[in-house]
Design an enzyme around this catalytic site. Sequence first.
Site, mmCIF file in Angstrom:
data_model
loop_
_atom_site.group_PDB
_atom_site.id
_atom_site.type_symbol
_atom_site.label_atom_id
_atom_site.label_comp_id
_atom_site.label_asym_id
_atom_site.label_seq_id
_atom_site.Cartn_x
_atom_site.Cartn_y
_atom_site.Cartn_z
ATOM 1 N N ARG A 54 3.640 -7.837 -0.256
ATOM 2 C CA ARG A 54 4.206 -6.632 0.325
ATOM 3 C C ARG A 54 3.661 -6.925 1.639
ATOM 4 O O ARG A 54 2.919 -7.572 2.135
ATOM 5 C CB ARG A 54 4.059 -5.315 -0.327
ATOM 6 C CG ARG A 54 3.054 -4.918 -1.132
ATOM 7 C CD ARG A 54 1.732 -4.774 -0.379
ATOM 8 N NE ARG A 54 2.001 -3.981 1.028
ATOM 9 C CZ ARG A 54 1.071 -3.900 1.926
ATOM 10 N NH1 ARG A 54 0.078 -4.789 1.868
ATOM 11 N NH2 ARG A 54 1.341 -3.174 2.754
ATOM 12 N N GLY A 55 4.384 -5.960 2.496
ATOM 13 C CA GLY A 55 4.059 -5.883 4.100
ATOM 14 C C GLY A 55 4.859 -7.083 4.774
ATOM 15 O O GLY A 55 5.274 -8.143 4.188
ATOM 16 N N ALA A 56 5.329 -6.444 6.021
ATOM 17 C CA ALA A 56 6.560 -7.379 6.594
ATOM 18 C C ALA A 56 6.257 -8.681 6.752
ATOM 19 O O ALA A 56 6.832 -9.577 6.334
ATOM 20 C CB ALA A 56 6.668 -6.483 7.978
ATOM 21 N N ARG A 94 14.019 -7.272 -0.738
ATOM 22 C CA ARG A 94 13.779 -5.812 -0.146
ATOM 23 C C ARG A 94 14.680 -5.556 1.054
ATOM 24 O O ARG A 94 14.707 -6.466 1.852
ATOM 25 C CB ARG A 94 12.192 -5.771 0.067
ATOM 26 C CG ARG A 94 11.385 -5.627 -1.255
ATOM 27 C CD ARG A 94 10.003 -5.272 -1.133
ATOM 28 N NE ARG A 94 9.877 -3.702 -0.741
ATOM 29 C CZ ARG A 94 8.561 -3.347 -0.150
ATOM 30 N NH1 ARG A 94 7.645 -4.138 -0.068
ATOM 31 N NH2 ARG A 94 8.593 -2.021 0.122
ATOM 32 N N GLN A 207 -1.014 2.483 -0.682
ATOM 33 C CA GLN A 207 -1.451 1.068 0.099
ATOM 34 C C GLN A 207 -2.558 1.342 0.920
ATOM 35 O O GLN A 207 -3.383 0.526 1.082
ATOM 36 C CB GLN A 207 -0.356 0.768 0.880
ATOM 37 C CG GLN A 207 0.729 -0.185 0.067
ATOM 38 C CD GLN A 207 2.039 0.904 -0.110
ATOM 39 O OE1 GLN A 207 1.675 2.091 -0.289
ATOM 40 N NE2 GLN A 207 3.307 0.309 -0.295
ATOM 41 N N ASP A 248 8.000 -2.014 9.973
ATOM 42 C CA ASP A 248 8.768 -3.147 9.151
ATOM 43 C C ASP A 248 9.945 -3.580 9.893
ATOM 44 O O ASP A 248 10.565 -4.490 9.485
ATOM 45 C CB ASP A 248 9.165 -2.435 7.890
ATOM 46 C CG ASP A 248 7.590 -1.987 7.184
ATOM 47 O OD1 ASP A 248 7.280 -1.128 7.274
ATOM 48 O OD2 ASP A 248 7.332 -2.809 6.214
ATOM 49 N N ASN A 258 8.571 2.320 9.405
ATOM 50 C CA ASN A 258 7.032 2.091 8.864
ATOM 51 C C ASN A 258 7.054 2.846 7.676
ATOM 52 O O ASN A 258 8.164 3.718 7.397
ATOM 53 C CB ASN A 258 6.262 2.092 9.800
ATOM 54 C CG ASN A 258 4.724 1.632 9.538
ATOM 55 O OD1 ASN A 258 4.759 0.581 8.865
ATOM 56 N ND2 ASN A 258 3.690 2.482 9.286
ATOM 57 N N LYS A 259 6.192 2.570 6.863
ATOM 58 C CA LYS A 259 6.145 3.436 5.483
ATOM 59 C C LYS A 259 6.244 4.713 5.838
ATOM 60 O O LYS A 259 5.793 5.494 6.775
ATOM 61 C CB LYS A 259 4.584 3.240 5.015
ATOM 62 C CG LYS A 259 4.358 3.685 3.833
ATOM 63 C CD LYS A 259 5.242 3.248 2.652
ATOM 64 C CE LYS A 259 5.478 1.865 2.399
ATOM 65 N NZ LYS A 259 6.603 1.354 1.712
HETATM 66 O O1 MRU Z 1 6.193 -1.136 1.031
HETATM 67 P P1 MRU Z 1 5.335 -1.980 1.729
HETATM 68 O O2 MRU Z 1 3.989 -1.905 1.312
HETATM 69 O O3 MRU Z 1 5.823 -3.373 1.807
HETATM 70 O O4 MRU Z 1 5.280 -1.606 3.270
HETATM 71 C C1 MRU Z 1 4.932 -2.229 4.159
HETATM 72 C C2 MRU Z 1 3.774 -1.500 4.794
HETATM 73 O O5 MRU Z 1 2.608 -1.977 4.470
HETATM 74 C C3 MRU Z 1 3.934 -0.798 6.154
HETATM 75 O O6 MRU Z 1 4.856 0.117 6.179
HETATM 76 C C4 MRU Z 1 2.965 -1.461 7.172
HETATM 77 O O7 MRU Z 1 2.523 -0.457 7.856
HETATM 78 C C5 MRU Z 1 3.987 -2.301 7.947
HETATM 79 S S1 MRU Z 1 4.052 -3.776 7.273
HETATM 80 C C6 MRU Z 1 3.017 -4.597 8.116
#
Ligand code: MRU
Length: 369
Positions: A54-56, A94, A207, A248, A258-259
């Site tokens: 996960r994560g961009a 996603r 996370q 993201d 972002n999250k």
């Molecule tokens: O749902 P996720 O864990 O894939 O979400 C992404 C993230 O961890 C955050 O939004 C993050 O700050 C940006 S991704 C580098």
Amino acid sequence: MKIDGKHYRTIWIHPQNPKIVQIIDQRKLPFQFVIKDLEDLESAEKAISDMLVRGAGLIGATAGYGMYLAALNVNKKHFIKELLNAGEILKNSRPTAVNLQWAVERQLAEIEKCETYEECVNATLKTAGEITDEDANMCRMIGEHGFKIIEKISRHRNGETVNILTHCNAGWLAFVDYGSATSPIYKAHDAGIDVHVWVDETRPRNQGARLTAWELLEHGVPHTVIPDNAGGHLMQHGLVDIVITGADRVTKTGDAANKIGTYLKALAAMDNNVPFYIALPSSTFDWAIADGVNEIPVEQRDGREVKYMSGFKDGAEQEFLIMPEGSNVANYGFDVTPSRLITGLITERGICDASEDGIKTIFPEKYIM
Ligand code: MRU
């Protein structure tokens, strides 16, 4: 980054078998360190949608390798058609992080240039490797630029601890290496600057508590995990010098998805004059859109993630119901922080205002019609 003294990236080709891609199963962290093999398009798609990765940035890199794995297994006679289809499957795994689409489009552009199937397999492997290396490099540069902000705060505080608040995990686990929000933090810590990180736990998947805390602990960076709703209180009491989060998807005008919960941190930061920065590689910009709140698709995930919490007990991962079974739940994965609340964007090319004019100063070529 190093784990028990050994350097890891978050995705790599199997050292003995170039037809296998390996990842760290992030669902198991911080309790178990498990490496998983991805052998085909389906396993790459599942790794993204079930959040093994996960994560961009890492989603983008996995999609890049997913196209390579798809290329290895397609019908050689119709490889272009089948790979177009594979691209759609990956893009739909996603919705919010734009790096996913960016990586697939980049692979498809290379695939279209290929005349033979063999050329295509080689091209997808090469491109996936380039996407991965570039991601690590961009994050390293984000660290170089963001470091200057932390260094300046440290100087103003006469060397006293710089308190940084972050949300979710925009660490090396969310990318290939270094991370975006964490890269300046690692660099500052390694340079001897006294930093301390407030880590939002980041419900519902935690996370922050599970991944960011683990990363910082492994690297020896002082940190404290806090419930998601503690940030405003800390800011009111002068306990936060700067907020740095990842993103993201960021519009060409500087709105940042972002999250979920990031927007509330930005509001609290604005009210308390705390600088609020977004760190991102250029692969996270969506150059086609200008209105983040109305145009960025926000993922809604299974309500089970809200209703149950998982943790580690008696040597095993366990799930616990934390509310009445019959209550309704909602699980929005992301929110959008409007650019007016963002002090600046930290990118691989430098720091700019979160505005079209600001972004144009470092990415002028993206605005040429
Ligand atoms: O749902 P996720 O864990 O894939 O979400 C992404 C993230 O961890 C955050 O939004 C993050 O700050 C940006 S991704 C580098």
